[in-house]
Structure formats: structure tokens, C-alpha cells
Design a protein around this motif. Structure first.
Motif, PDB file in Angstrom:
ATOM      1  N   ALA A 188      48.682  34.931  34.430  1.00 48.66           N
ATOM      2  CA  ALA A 188      49.582  36.144  34.084  1.00 48.66           C
ATOM      3  C   ALA A 188      48.898  36.951  34.164  1.00 48.66           C
ATOM      4  CB  ALA A 188      49.619  35.747  32.618  1.00 48.66           C
ATOM      5  N   SER A 189      50.086  37.730  34.203  1.00 43.40           N
ATOM      6  CA  SER A 189      50.489  39.899  34.408  1.00 43.40           C
ATOM      7  C   SER A 189      49.571  40.170  32.930  1.00 43.40           C
ATOM      8  CB  SER A 189      51.059  40.049  35.611  1.00 43.40           C
ATOM      9  OG  SER A 189      52.230  40.191  34.220  1.00 43.40           O
ATOM     10  N   ARG A 190      50.874  39.834  32.145  1.00 46.21           N
ATOM     11  CA  ARG A 190      50.005  40.256  31.028  1.00 46.21           C
ATOM     12  C   ARG A 190      48.552  39.755  30.022  1.00 46.21           C
ATOM     13  NH1 ARG A 190      54.569  43.626  28.722  1.00 46.21           N
ATOM     14  NH2 ARG A 190      56.007  43.384  30.057  1.00 46.21           N
ATOM     15  N   GLU A 233      56.016  35.910  29.025  1.00 47.16           N
ATOM     16  CA  GLU A 233      55.506  35.367  30.392  1.00 47.16           C
ATOM     17  C   GLU A 233      55.256  33.887  30.656  1.00 47.16           C
ATOM     18  OE1 GLU A 233      53.139  38.383  31.815  1.00 47.16           O
ATOM     19  OE2 GLU A 233      52.409  37.063  33.800  1.00 47.16           O
TER      20      GLU A 233
END
Ligand SMILES: Cc1cc2nc3c(=O)[nH]c(=O)nc-3n(C[C@H](O)[C@H](O)[C@H](O)COP(=O)(O)O)c2cc1C
Length: 172
Positions: free
Chosen positions: A136-138, A164
Motif C-alpha cells: 500500500a502507498s500509505r 487504504e
């Protein structure tokens, strides 16, 4: 424990009262509030000999299978010597090639300070990618001082990652 958990939490700390493990649990709780089923694996509960491939163990085999079949994996680790723990590496070394294909992975690390925060991007993301997983980007990184002094900031990271991951689950 559920039969087919959507989300699997994987804790890589050696500590019985672990800060990183607590964050994994908090992300799982946020997802469960939206009806997502989860299972939790604490690597500290698994036999060290089996993790080093010196013996076989049914619980370890189940943990490997559960991890491979997860739709979403939430991995937490303390920073040890500027990277993730050896225990987490040993577990990932036992997973088959491409074990995390079709798996979204949320990354969590805690450290004594902020000097090694980039281990999330420089160590954990490549680790996940080596098994064909999608990070995940976060991600969550919190120092011990931040956990004590700025719990609201850490909570924002927990909620952002959970949201997310929830979006990725619902996009299926
Ligand atoms: C063996 C060992 C090595 C550590 N190495 C680092 C390090 O290189 N960088 C850092 O920021 N913290 C380091 N720490 C501190 C831990 O990462 C930090 O206290 C963390 O929040 C502990 O997480 P836990 O409670 O989930 O085990 C180390 C701790 C131990 C026990």
C-alpha cells in the motif's frame, strides 16, 4: 480465528509487549469495524528451529499457508539494526516464490528514533515485491518517543493505512 480471513496480521517483533505488534492489532481492529475478517500471526509464538528450517512444525506451516492465501497482509516489525527483524526475514524466506501475488500489504515499523524510518521504503517494500506482493502507498512509521508523546499522530497513520487497505478490499 476465522476459516477464510480476508486480512492477516503478521507481527515480527521478539518482544512480548511489542509496540509494532500493537499497531498491527490496531489496524486489524479498524478493518474489523467494517466487517472484514482477520487472523493474527505472532512470529514470536512460532518455534525458532522451524523458522530456521531445521525442523518441521505444523503451526508454522499453517502460518505460511494463511499468509499465502491472505487478500491483505498487515506486516509489523521493529527496526533492528536499521532493517526489519531477522525473524521476519526467516519467515519470508520460507514462503514460496510469488507467494504474495494478488496480496496487498500494509507496512508498519517502529524504531527507537527516526533515523531508520526509510527502512520501510528501502527494506520492507523490496521484501514484499520480491514475493510479488503490492505494498500500500500509505505505511506507518513511529518512533518510541512519538508513540508516547504523539498518540494522535500515530492514530492518524493507523486510520490512513486502514482506509487504504479497506479501499483495496472493496475494489475487488
Ligand atoms: C536488537 C535491537 C536492535 C535495534 N536496532 C534499532 C535500530 O537500528 N534503529 C532504531 O531506530 N531502533 C532500533 N531498536 C529499537 C526498536 O526498534 C524500537 O524500540 C521498537 O519500537 C521496538 O518495537 P517492538 O516493541 O515492536 O519490539 C533496536 C532494538 C533492538 C532490541
Amino acid at each position: 480465528m476465522t476459516d477464510t480471513p480476508v486480512v492477516v496480521g503478521l507481527a515480527g517483533s521478539l518482544s512480548s509487549e511489542s509496540r509494532s505488534t500493537a499497531l498491527v492489532t490496531r489496524v486489524l481492529r479498524e478493518l474489523e469495524a467494517f466487517g472484514v475478517t482477520s487472523e493474527f500471526i505472532n512470529l514470536a509464538d512460532l518455534p525458532a528451529d522451524a523458522l530456521l528450517a531445521r525442523s518441521r512444525d505444523a503451526a508454522l506451516n499453517r502460518a505460511l499457508q494463511t499468509t499465502t492465501s491472505a487478500r491483505v497482509l498487515v506486516v509489523g516489525t521493529p527496526i533492528y539494526r536499521a532493517s526489519y527483524t531477522g525473524q521476519l526475514k526467516a519467515f519470508f524466506d520460507l514462503l514460496p516464490r510469488d507467494a504474495l501475488a494478488n496480496t496487498a500489504v500494509g507496512l508498519i515499523a517502529t524504531g527507537a528514533g527516526r533515523d531508520h524510518r526509510l527502512a520501510v521504503d528501502h527494506a520492507l517494500r523490496p521484501l514484499v515485491a520480491s514475493l510479488a506482493g503490492l505494498s500500500a502507498s500509505r505505511a506507518i512509521y513511529a518512533s518510541d518517543a512519538e508513540l508516547d508523546a504523539n498518540p494522535q499522530d500515530v492514530q492518524q497513520q493507523v486510520t490512513a493505512l486502514a482506509r487504504e487497505l479497506l479501499g483495496l478490499i472493496r475494489a475487488d
